[in-house]
Design a protein around this motif. Structure first.
Motif, PDB file in Angstrom:
ATOM      1  N   SER A   1       9.064   9.865   2.169  1.00 58.05           N
ATOM      2  CA  SER A   1       9.677  10.576   1.025  1.00 58.05           C
ATOM      3  C   SER A   1       9.368  12.051   1.167  1.00 58.05           C
ATOM      4  CB  SER A   1       9.081  10.110  -0.297  1.00 58.05           C
ATOM      5  OG  SER A   1       9.076   8.752  -0.375  1.00 58.05           O
TER       6      SER A   1
ATOM      7  N   HIS B   1      20.007   3.912   1.470  1.00 57.94           N
ATOM      8  CA  HIS B   1      18.790   4.694   1.239  1.00 57.94           C
ATOM      9  C   HIS B   1      17.800   3.960   0.346  1.00 57.94           C
ATOM     10  CE1 HIS B   1      16.436   8.315   0.874  1.00 57.94           C
ATOM     11  NE2 HIS B   1      16.612   8.390  -0.424  1.00 57.94           N
TER      12      HIS B   1
ATOM     13  N   SER C   1       3.000   3.133   5.288  1.00 54.20           N
ATOM     14  CA  SER C   1       4.013   2.596   4.373  1.00 54.20           C
ATOM     15  C   SER C   1       5.247   3.485   4.376  1.00 54.20           C
ATOM     16  CB  SER C   1       3.468   2.535   2.940  1.00 54.20           C
ATOM     17  OG  SER C   1       2.413   1.621   2.878  1.00 54.20           O
ATOM     18  N   HIS C   2       6.345   2.870   4.014  1.00 56.15           N
ATOM     19  CA  HIS C   2       7.616   3.589   3.936  1.00 56.15           C
ATOM     20  C   HIS C   2       7.509   4.863   3.081  1.00 56.15           C
ATOM     21  CE1 HIS C   2      11.726   4.429   2.765  1.00 56.15           C
ATOM     22  NE2 HIS C   2      11.287   4.397   1.530  1.00 56.15           N
ATOM     23  N   SER C   3       6.681   4.815   2.035  1.00 53.69           N
ATOM     24  CA  SER C   3       6.551   5.951   1.104  1.00 53.69           C
ATOM     25  C   SER C   3       6.285   7.274   1.817  1.00 53.69           C
ATOM     26  CB  SER C   3       5.400   5.699   0.121  1.00 53.69           C
ATOM     27  OG  SER C   3       5.732   4.685  -0.786  1.00 53.69           O
TER      28      SER C   3
ATOM     29  N   GLY D   1       9.597  -0.068  -5.505  1.00 53.25           N
ATOM     30  CA  GLY D   1      10.900  -0.343  -4.904  1.00 53.25           C
ATOM     31  C   GLY D   1      11.327  -1.800  -4.925  1.00 53.25           C
TER      32      GLY D   1
ATOM     33  N   ALA E   1       3.590   2.867  -5.107  1.00 52.88           N
ATOM     34  CA  ALA E   1       3.501   2.014  -6.294  1.00 52.88           C
ATOM     35  C   ALA E   1       2.261   1.128  -6.235  1.00 52.88           C
ATOM     36  CB  ALA E   1       4.767   1.166  -6.412  1.00 52.88           C
TER      37      ALA E   1
ATOM     38  N   ASP F   1      10.290  -8.648   1.306  1.00 51.92           N
ATOM     39  CA  ASP F   1       9.404  -9.829   1.299  1.00 51.92           C
ATOM     40  C   ASP F   1       8.987 -10.243  -0.119  1.00 51.92           C
ATOM     41  OD1 ASP F   1       9.586  -9.136   3.946  1.00 51.92           O
ATOM     42  OD2 ASP F   1       7.443  -8.833   4.272  1.00 51.92           O
TER      43      ASP F   1
ATOM     44  N   VAL G   1       2.197 -11.263   3.547  1.00 53.39           N
ATOM     45  CA  VAL G   1       2.269 -12.240   2.456  1.00 53.39           C
ATOM     46  C   VAL G   1       3.528 -13.082   2.630  1.00 53.39           C
ATOM     47  CG1 VAL G   1       2.596 -12.498  -0.035  1.00 53.39           C
ATOM     48  CG2 VAL G   1       0.833 -10.965   0.851  1.00 53.39           C
TER      49      VAL G   1
ATOM     50  N   SER H   1      10.944  14.842  -0.015  1.00 56.49           N
ATOM     51  CA  SER H   1      11.374  15.941  -0.878  1.00 56.49           C
ATOM     52  C   SER H   1      10.466  16.230  -2.061  1.00 56.49           C
ATOM     53  CB  SER H   1      12.793  15.682  -1.359  1.00 56.49           C
ATOM     54  OG  SER H   1      13.619  15.475  -0.237  1.00 56.49           O
ATOM     55  N   GLY H   2      10.184  15.257  -2.911  1.00 56.82           N
ATOM     56  CA  GLY H   2       9.291  15.568  -4.013  1.00 56.82           C
ATOM     57  C   GLY H   2       9.489  14.714  -5.242  1.00 56.82           C
TER      58      GLY H   2
ATOM     59  N   THR I   1      -1.850  -5.693   2.511  1.00 52.17           N
ATOM     60  CA  THR I   1      -0.646  -5.043   3.029  1.00 52.17           C
ATOM     61  C   THR I   1      -0.381  -5.444   4.477  1.00 52.17           C
ATOM     62  OG1 THR I   1       0.259  -2.900   3.669  1.00 52.17           O
ATOM     63  CG2 THR I   1      -2.080  -2.959   3.284  1.00 52.17           C
ATOM     64  N   LYS I   2       0.900  -5.470   4.832  1.00 51.69           N
ATOM     65  CA  LYS I   2       1.216  -5.936   6.190  1.00 51.69           C
ATOM     66  C   LYS I   2       1.063  -4.824   7.225  1.00 51.69           C
ATOM     67  CE  LYS I   2       6.320  -5.631   5.761  1.00 51.69           C
ATOM     68  NZ  LYS I   2       7.577  -6.374   5.865  1.00 51.69           N
ATOM     69  N   GLN I   3       0.823  -3.614   6.758  1.00 50.19           N
ATOM     70  CA  GLN I   3       0.579  -2.510   7.693  1.00 50.19           C
ATOM     71  C   GLN I   3      -0.461  -1.595   7.042  1.00 50.19           C
ATOM     72  OE1 GLN I   3       4.565  -0.579   5.795  1.00 50.19           O
ATOM     73  NE2 GLN I   3       4.376  -0.421   7.977  1.00 50.19           N
TER      74      GLN I   3
ATOM     75  N   GLY J   1       0.812  -1.222   0.000  1.00 45.58           N
ATOM     76  CA  GLY J   1       0.000   0.000   0.000  1.00 45.58           C
ATOM     77  C   GLY J   1       0.838   1.261   0.000  1.00 45.58           C
TER      78      GLY J   1
ATOM     79  N   LEU K   1       9.989   8.437  -6.952  1.00 44.36           N
ATOM     80  CA  LEU K   1       8.553   8.652  -6.799  1.00 44.36           C
ATOM     81  C   LEU K   1       7.882   8.693  -8.178  1.00 44.36           C
ATOM     82  CD1 LEU K   1       7.410  11.372  -4.265  1.00 44.36           C
ATOM     83  CD2 LEU K   1       5.898  10.205  -5.837  1.00 44.36           C
TER      84      LEU K   1
HETATM   85  C1  LIG Z   1      13.884   8.876   3.688  1.00 41.83           C
HETATM   86  C2  LIG Z   1      13.495   8.712   2.250  1.00 41.83           C
HETATM   87  C3  LIG Z   1      13.103   9.808   1.518  1.00 41.83           C
HETATM   88  C4  LIG Z   1      12.752   9.672   0.183  1.00 41.83           C
HETATM   89  N1  LIG Z   1      12.377  10.778  -0.511  1.00 41.83           N
HETATM   90  C5  LIG Z   1      12.078  10.662  -1.822  1.00 41.83           C
HETATM   91  C6  LIG Z   1      11.713  11.819  -2.567  1.00 41.83           C
HETATM   92  O1  LIG Z   1      11.624  12.913  -2.043  1.00 41.83           O
HETATM   93  N2  LIG Z   1      11.451  11.657  -3.889  1.00 41.83           N
HETATM   94  C7  LIG Z   1      11.523  10.444  -4.510  1.00 41.83           C
HETATM   95  O2  LIG Z   1      11.330  10.375  -5.723  1.00 41.83           O
HETATM   96  N3  LIG Z   1      11.816   9.326  -3.804  1.00 41.83           N
HETATM   97  C8  LIG Z   1      12.093   9.400  -2.493  1.00 41.83           C
HETATM   98  N4  LIG Z   1      12.404   8.275  -1.782  1.00 41.83           N
HETATM   99  C9  LIG Z   1      12.210   6.950  -2.403  1.00 41.83           C
HETATM  100  C10 LIG Z   1      10.727   6.526  -2.251  1.00 41.83           C
HETATM  101  O3  LIG Z   1      10.389   6.634  -0.889  1.00 41.83           O
HETATM  102  C11 LIG Z   1      10.471   5.104  -2.710  1.00 41.83           C
HETATM  103  O4  LIG Z   1      10.793   5.017  -4.070  1.00 41.83           O
HETATM  104  C12 LIG Z   1       9.008   4.713  -2.533  1.00 41.83           C
HETATM  105  O5  LIG Z   1       8.553   4.948  -1.235  1.00 41.83           O
HETATM  106  C13 LIG Z   1       8.793   3.255  -2.857  1.00 41.83           C
HETATM  107  O6  LIG Z   1       7.417   3.007  -2.774  1.00 41.83           O
HETATM  108  P1  LIG Z   1       6.852   1.543  -2.820  1.00 41.83           P
HETATM  109  O7  LIG Z   1       5.371   1.654  -2.955  1.00 41.83           O
HETATM  110  O8  LIG Z   1       7.560   0.748  -3.832  1.00 41.83           O
HETATM  111  O9  LIG Z   1       7.249   0.891  -1.406  1.00 41.83           O
HETATM  112  P2  LIG Z   1       6.786   1.164   0.104  1.00 41.83           P
HETATM  113  O10 LIG Z   1       6.350   2.536   0.357  1.00 41.83           O
HETATM  114  O11 LIG Z   1       7.876   0.597   0.939  1.00 41.83           O
HETATM  115  O12 LIG Z   1       5.506   0.252   0.259  1.00 41.83           O
HETATM  116  C14 LIG Z   1       5.602  -1.142   0.387  1.00 41.83           C
HETATM  117  C15 LIG Z   1       4.262  -1.667   0.825  1.00 41.83           C
HETATM  118  O13 LIG Z   1       4.304  -3.085   0.800  1.00 41.83           O
HETATM  119  C16 LIG Z   1       3.786  -3.608   1.999  1.00 41.83           C
HETATM  120  N5  LIG Z   1       4.436  -4.906   2.227  1.00 41.83           N
HETATM  121  C17 LIG Z   1       5.761  -5.174   2.280  1.00 41.83           C
HETATM  122  N6  LIG Z   1       5.953  -6.500   2.500  1.00 41.83           N
HETATM  123  C18 LIG Z   1       4.724  -7.066   2.575  1.00 41.83           C
HETATM  124  C19 LIG Z   1       4.256  -8.383   2.814  1.00 41.83           C
HETATM  125  N7  LIG Z   1       5.076  -9.424   3.023  1.00 41.83           N
HETATM  126  N8  LIG Z   1       2.925  -8.599   2.851  1.00 41.83           N
HETATM  127  C20 LIG Z   1       2.050  -7.573   2.669  1.00 41.83           C
HETATM  128  N9  LIG Z   1       2.441  -6.305   2.447  1.00 41.83           N
HETATM  129  C21 LIG Z   1       3.759  -6.051   2.397  1.00 41.83           C
HETATM  130  C22 LIG Z   1       4.120  -2.561   3.054  1.00 41.83           C
HETATM  131  O14 LIG Z   1       3.259  -2.676   4.138  1.00 41.83           O
HETATM  132  C23 LIG Z   1       3.882  -1.279   2.249  1.00 41.83           C
HETATM  133  O15 LIG Z   1       2.515  -0.950   2.272  1.00 41.83           O
HETATM  134  C24 LIG Z   1      12.786   8.399  -0.448  1.00 41.83           C
HETATM  135  C25 LIG Z   1      13.196   7.290   0.284  1.00 41.83           C
HETATM  136  C26 LIG Z   1      13.559   7.443   1.616  1.00 41.83           C
HETATM  137  C27 LIG Z   1      14.049   6.238   2.356  1.00 41.83           C
END
Ligand SMILES: Cc1cc2nc3c(=O)[nH]c(=O)nc-3n(C[C@H](O)[C@H](O)[C@H](O)COP(=O)(O)OP(=O)(O)OC[C@H]3O[C@@H](n4cnc5c(N)ncnc54)[C@H](O)[C@@H]3O)c2cc1C
Length: 542
Positions: free
Chosen positions: A45, A336, A40-42, A360, A14, A207, A153, A47-48, A33-35, A11, A377
């Protein structure tokens, strides 16, 4: 058993973007989603997102900066799509309600990030990720996409060589359950919790990567781990690149600029890999010890801090007792973003029919050996959308097949086996995780060498042996976090093994992969991606 059209795991940016797109494309969608998605880690982010809308900027310039940043390994067709579709994505977010910061004319405002030739990153104060996540979640609710949260998952359900669903552990009830669907999208984020000091959230345990890897799907370019130059030592808390864009300088304890000392003029706004490598070299003393570096933000005006660094200033003050504009802030690079991940095509398809990946956890080759700040992003938006459409189209023509509960029963058995090992030994999963994070920090960091990588490889193998012997107190129960951490640790060990093997294989320096024993880029041998396969319990790089 109900058969979904599309199951999205994750969640973050992406996953939610892919889910929204698949739904708007006519599919029935469920998000697992696990949370809670908003945790979520997103959301970190700050900055932008990049979009070539500033005066004097162009899509062509954005393409050029992205390709240069990728150090010879970007897939140019994918870069072109990324940059051309940026405007549509950012305008959509703006219309959905993301409060992007504006200039005096009411137009989008931009900052310049490292590696960009012009101010191109649209921002929302220093909390863009938080706002974007909220807005995407609002769309999930508006479209009535069901969210199964607190569901970890565990594995993919593969039958007749097709992906037909997932098996997950329902954390509140302790049950192991199957969710069946025509298409599955992994959007589970990165794996940087394998490092001791990382800006990634606790949930970044690889995961999805591990689940696909165990099914024979290769991981691509795992050696490229981006290190953010400005984190607070030992915490993984990152001071946004915006601070350097607004005038923050990297200095030594005597306030001497590192750019002058290293001969790299404009270092603060160079690509993150260049900055982190220069910092690590400067921080390592001749006798192998460490010397400190700092960020000096005293030149940034108070009103600018209030407008663009508000959250960062609050974080520094609340957590570290540091005032951003006063004195020197200690900094060090930290892990990072993993650029590598599940190998996917332009529309997120993996080699297993019905299995897609985005964000990611995936790697298509768009960003090559280093990602331009603000492009991650954007990737989640552009390729999250492409994956949503492709999975939805696939699901529409796929023929559903009932999945046997034996998949879940196998998982239950293997989790119960962990309990039967007993917990009487001295070792623990906490100790193994901490040893893993230490070796990855120490031996697989910004500057790498064959000897250190071989040591890391041996250590990860021995940690895997230790992991195979430790047990769990119980299977099932409500919020059994011991079990969840154990599963995540198993995933981290697999991904760490794949990362070290890939780093050992690439005998050159390029982008985020710097080898002190091979300090030069070697296009003759290495202008190519690495693919690592899990064969039995080994990591084989091809
Ligand atoms: C501090 C920081 C700042 C950043 N700032 C920027 C920025 O300003 N601009 C930019 O372009 N990028 C930035 N990034 C990069 C950006 O954060 C990532 O590219 C983006 O968050 C990735 O999104 P995602 O949806 O792939 O993953 P995530 O946001 O990590 O989401 C993963 C999801 O999967 C779920 N999940 C994981 N494992 C399981 C499982 N086993 N079962 C069920 N659910 C699961 C989690 O609960 C979560 O909901 C930054 C990164 C960091 C670390």
């Amino acid at each position: 058993m109900k058969n979904h059209d599309v199951i999205v795991i994750g969640g973050g940016f992406a996953g939610m973007n892919a889910a929204i797109t698949a739904k708007l494309n006519g599919s029935e969608v469920v998000l697992i989603t696990k949370q809670h998605p908003l945790r979520s880690h997103s959301s970190s982010s700050h900055s932008g997102v990049n979009v070539a809308l500033n005066d004097g900027d162009s899509v062509e310039q954005h393409i050029q900066d992205t390709v240069e940043s990728g150090d010879g390994l970007c897939d140019s067709d994918l870069v072109e799509k990324l940059c051309r579709e940026a405007q549509e994505e950012v305008v959509r977010l703006d219309r959905w309600g993301v409060p992007f910061s504006r200039n005096e004319s009411g137009l989008l405002d931009f900052v310049r990030f490292g590696g960009s030739s012009i101010a191109r990153t649209a921002f929302a104060g220093d909390a863009a990720g938080h706002f974007i996540l909220q807005v995407l979640y609002e769309q999930i609710m508006r479209l009535e996409i069901p969210v199964l949260q607190d569901c970890l998952v565990l594995s993919l359900v593969i039958s007749d060589d097709k992906c037909r669903g997932v098996c997950y552990y329902d954390i509140p009830t302790g049950k192991t359950v199957i969710e069946q669907g025509n298409a599955v999208i992994l959007a589970t984020g990165g794996a940087n919790q394998m490092f001791g000091t990382t800006s990634s959230a606790f949930s970044a345990t690889g995961d999805g990567m591990a689940a696909a890897y165990r099914q024979g799907v290769p991981l691509m370019d795992m050696e490229f781990v981006q290190f953010h130059p400005t984190s607070l030592p030992g915490t993984g808390l990152v001071i946004t690149e915006m601070a350097r864009s607004l005038g923050g300088r990297i200095v030594d304890k005597n306030n001497k600029a590192l750019s002058a000392k290293s001969g790299l003029k404009g270092l603060e706004l160079m690509n993150r890999n260049v900055c982190s490598q220069a910092m690590t070299q400067a921080m390592t003393t001749k006798d192998g010890g460490n010397t400190e570096l700092f960020l000096d933000c005293s030149g940034i005006k108070k009103d600018v801090i209030k407008r663009q660094l508000y959250e960062t200033a609050a974080m520094l003050k609340d957590l570290q007792g540091v005032k951003i504009a006063e004195g020197l802030i200690p900094i060090t690079p930290c892990a990072h973003r993993s650029l590598g991940g599940i190998k996917v095509s332009a529309n997120g398809a993996t080699q297993i029919p019905g299995l897609f990946a985005t964000g990611g956890c995936s790697c298509s080759g768009t960003h090559g050996a280093n990602q331009l700040g603000g492009n991650a992003l954007l990737d989640n938006l552009v390729y999250g959308r492409a994956t949503g459409i492709a999975s939805s189209d696939y699901a529409a023509s796929a023929v559903a097949k009932e999945v046997s509960d034996s998949f879940a029963e196998d998982q239950r058995k293997s989790l119960r086996n962990l309990v039967s090992r007993g917990t009487s030994g001295k070792d623990s999963q906490t100790a193994i995780r901490s040893d893993l994070q230490k070796v990855m920090n120490d031996k697989v960091g910004v500057i790498r060498h064959k000897d250190a990588l071989m040591e890391a490889q041996k250590t990860v193998e021995s940690l895997q042996d230790r992991y195979d012997k430790v047990g769990l107190q119980k299977y099932g129960g409500t919020f059994n976090t011991e079990l969840c951490s154990m599963v995540e640790l198993g995933n981290l060990l697999d991904i760490a093994g794949a990362t070290v093997a890939s780093a050992l294989a690439r005998t050159e320096s390029r982008g985020n992969h710097y080898r002190s024993d091979y300090p030069k880029r070697d296009d003759k041998q290495w202008k190519k991606h690495t693919l690592v396969y899990r064969e039995n319990s080994s990591h084989v790089v091809k």
